[in-house]
Design a protein around this motif. Structure first.
Motif, PDB file in Angstrom:
ATOM      1  N   LEU A  36       0.839  -1.203   0.000  1.00  0.00           N
ATOM      2  CA  LEU A  36       0.000   0.000   0.000  1.00  0.00           C
ATOM      3  C   LEU A  36       0.876   1.256   0.000  1.00  0.00           C
ATOM      4  CD1 LEU A  36      -2.861  -1.135   2.372  1.00  0.00           C
ATOM      5  CD2 LEU A  36      -3.032  -0.657  -0.082  1.00  0.00           C
ATOM      6  N   ILE A  37       2.038   1.169   0.645  1.00  0.00           N
ATOM      7  CA  ILE A  37       2.990   2.293   0.612  1.00  0.00           C
ATOM      8  C   ILE A  37       3.515   2.463  -0.815  1.00  0.00           C
ATOM      9  CG2 ILE A  37       5.247   3.091   1.432  1.00  0.00           C
ATOM     10  CD1 ILE A  37       4.503   1.546   4.109  1.00  0.00           C
ATOM     11  N   VAL A  38       3.842   1.354  -1.452  1.00  0.00           N
ATOM     12  CA  VAL A  38       4.298   1.404  -2.849  1.00  0.00           C
ATOM     13  C   VAL A  38       3.196   1.987  -3.742  1.00  0.00           C
ATOM     14  CG1 VAL A  38       4.963  -0.028  -4.827  1.00  0.00           C
ATOM     15  CG2 VAL A  38       5.949  -0.480  -2.573  1.00  0.00           C
ATOM     16  N   THR A  39       1.960   1.628  -3.457  1.00  0.00           N
ATOM     17  CA  THR A  39       0.834   2.163  -4.230  1.00  0.00           C
ATOM     18  C   THR A  39       0.774   3.684  -4.146  1.00  0.00           C
ATOM     19  OG1 THR A  39      -0.428   0.147  -3.916  1.00  0.00           O
ATOM     20  CG2 THR A  39      -1.680   2.108  -4.461  1.00  0.00           C
ATOM     21  N   GLU A  40       1.048   4.227  -2.958  1.00  0.00           N
ATOM     22  CA  GLU A  40       1.059   5.689  -2.818  1.00  0.00           C
ATOM     23  C   GLU A  40       2.157   6.296  -3.702  1.00  0.00           C
ATOM     24  OE1 GLU A  40      -1.373   7.098  -1.562  1.00  0.00           O
ATOM     25  OE2 GLU A  40      -2.200   5.649  -0.155  1.00  0.00           O
ATOM     26  N   LEU A  60       2.859  12.001  -2.029  1.00  0.00           N
ATOM     27  CA  LEU A  60       4.083  11.847  -1.229  1.00  0.00           C
ATOM     28  C   LEU A  60       3.731  11.879   0.254  1.00  0.00           C
ATOM     29  CD1 LEU A  60       6.702  14.049  -3.148  1.00  0.00           C
ATOM     30  CD2 LEU A  60       6.489  11.557  -3.159  1.00  0.00           C
ATOM     31  N   ALA A  61       2.827  12.775   0.627  1.00  0.00           N
ATOM     32  CA  ALA A  61       2.389  12.834   2.028  1.00  0.00           C
ATOM     33  C   ALA A  61       1.708  11.524   2.429  1.00  0.00           C
ATOM     34  CB  ALA A  61       1.445  14.016   2.238  1.00  0.00           C
ATOM     35  N   ASP A  62       0.850  10.985   1.561  1.00  0.00           N
ATOM     36  CA  ASP A  62       0.214   9.683   1.837  1.00  0.00           C
ATOM     37  C   ASP A  62       1.266   8.610   2.094  1.00  0.00           C
ATOM     38  OD1 ASP A  62      -2.460  10.401   1.668  1.00  0.00           O
ATOM     39  OD2 ASP A  62      -2.698   9.730  -0.415  1.00  0.00           O
ATOM     40  N   THR A  63       2.331   8.641   1.312  1.00  0.00           N
ATOM     41  CA  THR A  63       3.398   7.654   1.465  1.00  0.00           C
ATOM     42  C   THR A  63       3.994   7.724   2.871  1.00  0.00           C
ATOM     43  OG1 THR A  63       3.924   7.890  -0.880  1.00  0.00           O
ATOM     44  CG2 THR A  63       5.592   6.849   0.511  1.00  0.00           C
ATOM     45  N   PHE A  64       4.339   8.938   3.296  1.00  0.00           N
ATOM     46  CA  PHE A  64       4.905   9.094   4.632  1.00  0.00           C
ATOM     47  C   PHE A  64       3.900   8.706   5.718  1.00  0.00           C
ATOM     48  CE2 PHE A  64       8.112  11.681   2.491  1.00  0.00           C
ATOM     49  CZ  PHE A  64       9.260  11.300   3.162  1.00  0.00           C
TER      50      PHE A  64
END
Ligand SMILES: [Mg+2]
Length: 100
Positions: A36-40, A60-64
């Motif tokens: 899910l992090i990769v998806t962001e 990028l914020a979603d990833t963090f």
């Protein structure tokens, strides 16, 4: 919301919100959480391709947010890990010894 947080505090904040929203009601599948992090990041790539800068920054914020949540949920002190790895990286050779 206090915006002057340490990485550890961001971890606690992101994890508290994710728990409140039910994402930790049952044991997390770590592989799924990582993907899910990769998806962001993929969403950030798509926003970059579309030259949608606002969406790019949001993804990028979603990833963090997802990464901080996972680290806190797994008990990983990401701030300490970043400090340790950055110190290790400082002693590595130029381009980490790779030619290309
Ligand atoms: Mg997203």
């Amino acid at each position: 919301m206090n915006t002057n947080l340490t990485l550890k505090e961001w971890g606690r904040t992101c994890h508290a919100i994710a728990k409140e929203k039910g994402f930790w009601d049952k044991e997390r599948n770590v592989g799924e959480a990582l993907m899910l992090i990769v998806t962001e990041l993929a969403e950030a790539m798509e926003a970059h391709r579309k030259r949608d800068d606002a969406n790019f920054r949001e993804e990028l914020a979603d990833t963090f947010i997802r990464l901080f949540d996972l680290c806190e949920g797994l008990g990983v002190d990401v701030q300490s890990e970043i400090i340790k790895k950055s110190e290790a990286n400082k002693s590595r050779p130029y381009r980490h010894g790779k030619v290309c």
